[in-house]
Design a protein around this motif. Structure first.
Motif, PDB file in Angstrom:
ATOM      1  N   ASP A 130      -8.828  -3.418 -27.330  1.00  0.00           N
ATOM      2  CA  ASP A 130      -8.846  -2.245 -26.462  1.00  0.00           C
ATOM      3  C   ASP A 130     -10.203  -1.542 -26.503  1.00  0.00           C
ATOM      4  O   ASP A 130     -10.664  -0.993 -25.493  1.00  0.00           O
ATOM      5  CB  ASP A 130      -7.737  -1.273 -26.853  1.00  0.00           C
ATOM      6  N   LEU A 131     -10.833  -1.559 -27.661  1.00  0.00           N
ATOM      7  CA  LEU A 131     -12.183  -0.990 -27.755  1.00  0.00           C
ATOM      8  C   LEU A 131     -13.160  -1.781 -26.886  1.00  0.00           C
ATOM      9  O   LEU A 131     -14.028  -1.195 -26.212  1.00  0.00           O
ATOM     10  CB  LEU A 131     -12.640  -0.978 -29.215  1.00  0.00           C
ATOM     11  N   LEU A 132     -13.018  -3.105 -26.873  1.00  0.00           N
ATOM     12  CA  LEU A 132     -13.874  -3.926 -26.003  1.00  0.00           C
ATOM     13  C   LEU A 132     -13.642  -3.598 -24.539  1.00  0.00           C
ATOM     14  O   LEU A 132     -14.597  -3.497 -23.743  1.00  0.00           O
ATOM     15  CB  LEU A 132     -13.603  -5.409 -26.266  1.00  0.00           C
ATOM     16  N   LEU A 133     -12.383  -3.408 -24.154  1.00  0.00           N
ATOM     17  CA  LEU A 133     -12.080  -3.047 -22.770  1.00  0.00           C
ATOM     18  C   LEU A 133     -12.723  -1.718 -22.394  1.00  0.00           C
ATOM     19  O   LEU A 133     -13.157  -1.523 -21.243  1.00  0.00           O
ATOM     20  CB  LEU A 133     -10.569  -2.984 -22.558  1.00  0.00           C
ATOM     21  N   ARG A 134     -12.807  -0.806 -23.336  1.00  0.00           N
ATOM     22  CA  ARG A 134     -13.507   0.456 -23.091  1.00  0.00           C
ATOM     23  C   ARG A 134     -14.990   0.191 -22.815  1.00  0.00           C
ATOM     24  O   ARG A 134     -15.565   0.769 -21.883  1.00  0.00           O
ATOM     25  CB  ARG A 134     -13.324   1.381 -24.296  1.00  0.00           C
ATOM     26  N   HIS A 135     -15.601  -0.683 -23.595  1.00  0.00           N
ATOM     27  CA  HIS A 135     -17.013  -1.043 -23.345  1.00  0.00           C
ATOM     28  C   HIS A 135     -17.161  -1.649 -21.950  1.00  0.00           C
ATOM     29  O   HIS A 135     -18.086  -1.304 -21.202  1.00  0.00           O
ATOM     30  CB  HIS A 135     -17.502  -2.030 -24.405  1.00  0.00           C
ATOM     31  N   TYR A 136     -16.268  -2.565 -21.605  1.00  0.00           N
ATOM     32  CA  TYR A 136     -16.314  -3.164 -20.265  1.00  0.00           C
ATOM     33  C   TYR A 136     -16.261  -2.088 -19.177  1.00  0.00           C
ATOM     34  O   TYR A 136     -17.054  -2.098 -18.230  1.00  0.00           O
ATOM     35  CB  TYR A 136     -15.106  -4.091 -20.055  1.00  0.00           C
ATOM     36  N   ALA A 137     -15.286  -1.177 -19.298  1.00  0.00           N
ATOM     37  CA  ALA A 137     -15.088  -0.161 -18.265  1.00  0.00           C
ATOM     38  C   ALA A 137     -16.322   0.717 -18.118  1.00  0.00           C
ATOM     39  O   ALA A 137     -16.719   1.077 -16.995  1.00  0.00           O
ATOM     40  CB  ALA A 137     -13.861   0.685 -18.607  1.00  0.00           C
ATOM     41  N   GLU A 138     -16.942   1.067 -19.230  1.00  0.00           N
ATOM     42  CA  GLU A 138     -18.148   1.897 -19.169  1.00  0.00           C
ATOM     43  C   GLU A 138     -19.293   1.160 -18.496  1.00  0.00           C
ATOM     44  O   GLU A 138     -20.018   1.724 -17.663  1.00  0.00           O
ATOM     45  CB  GLU A 138     -18.543   2.333 -20.582  1.00  0.00           C
ATOM     46  N   VAL A 139     -19.475  -0.121 -18.841  1.00  0.00           N
ATOM     47  CA  VAL A 139     -20.568  -0.902 -18.255  1.00  0.00           C
ATOM     48  C   VAL A 139     -20.362  -1.075 -16.753  1.00  0.00           C
ATOM     49  O   VAL A 139     -21.301  -0.926 -15.954  1.00  0.00           O
ATOM     50  CB  VAL A 139     -20.685  -2.267 -18.965  1.00  0.00           C
TER      51      VAL A 139
END
Length: 405
Positions: free
Chosen positions: A366-375
């Protein structure tokens, strides 16, 4: 979200990059996203699923395998050959983001394809390739400098670089890589659990009642498993090595008293971890060190080098011991210290287990998905999505003055 993961390694290969990519892809499917994995093809005859990975329970993950060749001197590592399949696969998937896992050869080409298509890319730093180049060139440093030039070229082109540990992030920044943020690794604390300890296996491996000291991982020069030679000579200690690789013949010759079990996976690997009395990792070039987390989840005290990823993972004299890197005598002293104190081993093991149980692959995914969404939001000039409560706390590394001399 549609995601292309370009990775230098994927199952059936067994290593940290392959494992973390598989767990990432599985998490994307569970969360309703659509991943595509692009990876070098394994050696001819190796077992693999050429078009999909996974099954009905967790959802199938489409995989494109690019023709490859073995790395000279280390045939277990495959290098992707130039191929139009990569560009066709990325374009055909119409991704919102490209995830480059440990990019170096195939990942560098993936970065170029993403740039041509106007798709943002996240580069995940997972392997200390510069350190490996230094190790394999006998300290001459020429390969190390070239590796850092390659790393900078790929990671500077990425919208964001994700480092697995504080020391790795600091190293990247010091070498001129911008936009570095932390993204750790998860651990399966259900599979790796103290309940899998097998006293019958312990008796078989240590028939004289010796303290069982284990290493798990690849047997390659950069892992410095040779540093266990002094430990293998300690009275009342039996060294067990789980793994395979090009260094195996030399290690067997130099440690005749050690037990070499070869490669183990799945439940059998979990049983091996939990049956150890002490886990030792000797490699000084780890950007993270997943096997330390797996040992901690198994309730086993750990000994690791005071360098790289282990600095974030091992709480010195609380979950294990940190020793100066590349110092076999220091490893042997630390093992002897824990071998003499079973109560302290048990306390370190319990504390280590408590430390990692919240570091699930779900939370890390889920933390990775947060990075994706921000990028993706930054790429399209949209407002950033609201941040959910943090489920994975950043780990503070041991300060230099607290490390052993």
């Amino acid at each position: 979200m549609r995601v292309v993961i370009v990775t230098e390694s994927f199952p059936p290969e067994v290593n940290g990059v392959a494992h973390s990519v598989l767990r990432t892809a599985e998490h994307l499917v569970r969360r309703g996203h659509q991943p595509l994995v692009v990876t070098p093809a394994p050696a001819r005859g190796a077992e693999c699923l050429p078009e999909t990975f996974g099954g009905a329970a967790e959802g199938e993950i489409p995989v494109v395998r690019i023709p490859s060749m073995p790395l000279p001197g280390y045939p277990q590592v495959r290098i992707a050959l130039p191929s139009r399949q990569l560009a066709a696969a990325v374009a055909g998937h119409r991704p919102d983001i490209v995830h480059l896992a440990s990019p170096f050869v195939l990942g560098a080409r993936g970065m170029q394809v993403a740039a041509r298509l106007g798709v943002p890319a996240v580069a995940v730093y997972q392997t200390d390739l510069a350190g490996y180049a230094h190790a394999y060139r006998a300290g001459r440093g020429l390969g190390e400098a070239a590796a850092w030039r390659r790393i900078r070229a790929v990671h500077r082109a990425a919208a964001r670089t994700l480092a697995p540990s504080t020391p790795a992030a600091q190293d990247l920044t010091a070498h001129g890589v911008p936009r570095v943020q932390l993204w750790p690794r998860g651990v399966d604390s259900v599979r790796f659990h103290p309940r899998h300890r097998d006293e019958a296996l312990h008796r078989a491996l240590a028939p004289g009642g010796e303290v069982l000291v284990g290493y798990v991982g690849r047997l390659a020069p950069e892992k410095r498993v040779d540093l266990l030679a002094a430990t293998s000579a300690l009275p009342g200690v039996r060294v067990v090595v789980v793994g395979d690789g090009p260094s195996a013949p030399g290690l067997k010759a130099s440690m005749p008293g050690a037990v070499f079990l070869g490669r183990r996976t799945g439940d059998e690997l979990a049983r091996c971890f939990a049956t150890l009395d002490v886990f030792v990792h000797t490699g000084p070039l780890e950007t993270f060190c997943q096997t330390i987390q797996e040992a901690m989840a198994s309730g086993v005290p750990v000994i690791g080098p005071a360098a790289g990823g282990p600095l974030d993972l091992v709480a010195h004299r609380r979950t294990g011991l940190l020793v100066p890197p590349r110092d076999g005598a220091a490893v042997a002293r630390a093992v002897a210290e824990l071998a003499a104190e079973p109560a302290r081993r048990a306390a370190y093991g319990q504390a280590g287990r408590a430390e990692v149980t919240a570091r699930t692959w779900e939370a890390v995914g889920d933390l990775l998905l947060r990075h994706y969404a921000e990028v993706v939001a930054e790429h399209h000039g949209r407002p950033l999505p609201p941040a959910p409560p943090a489920s994975v706390e950043p780990v503070a590394p041991v300060l230099p003055e607290e490390l052993p001399a």
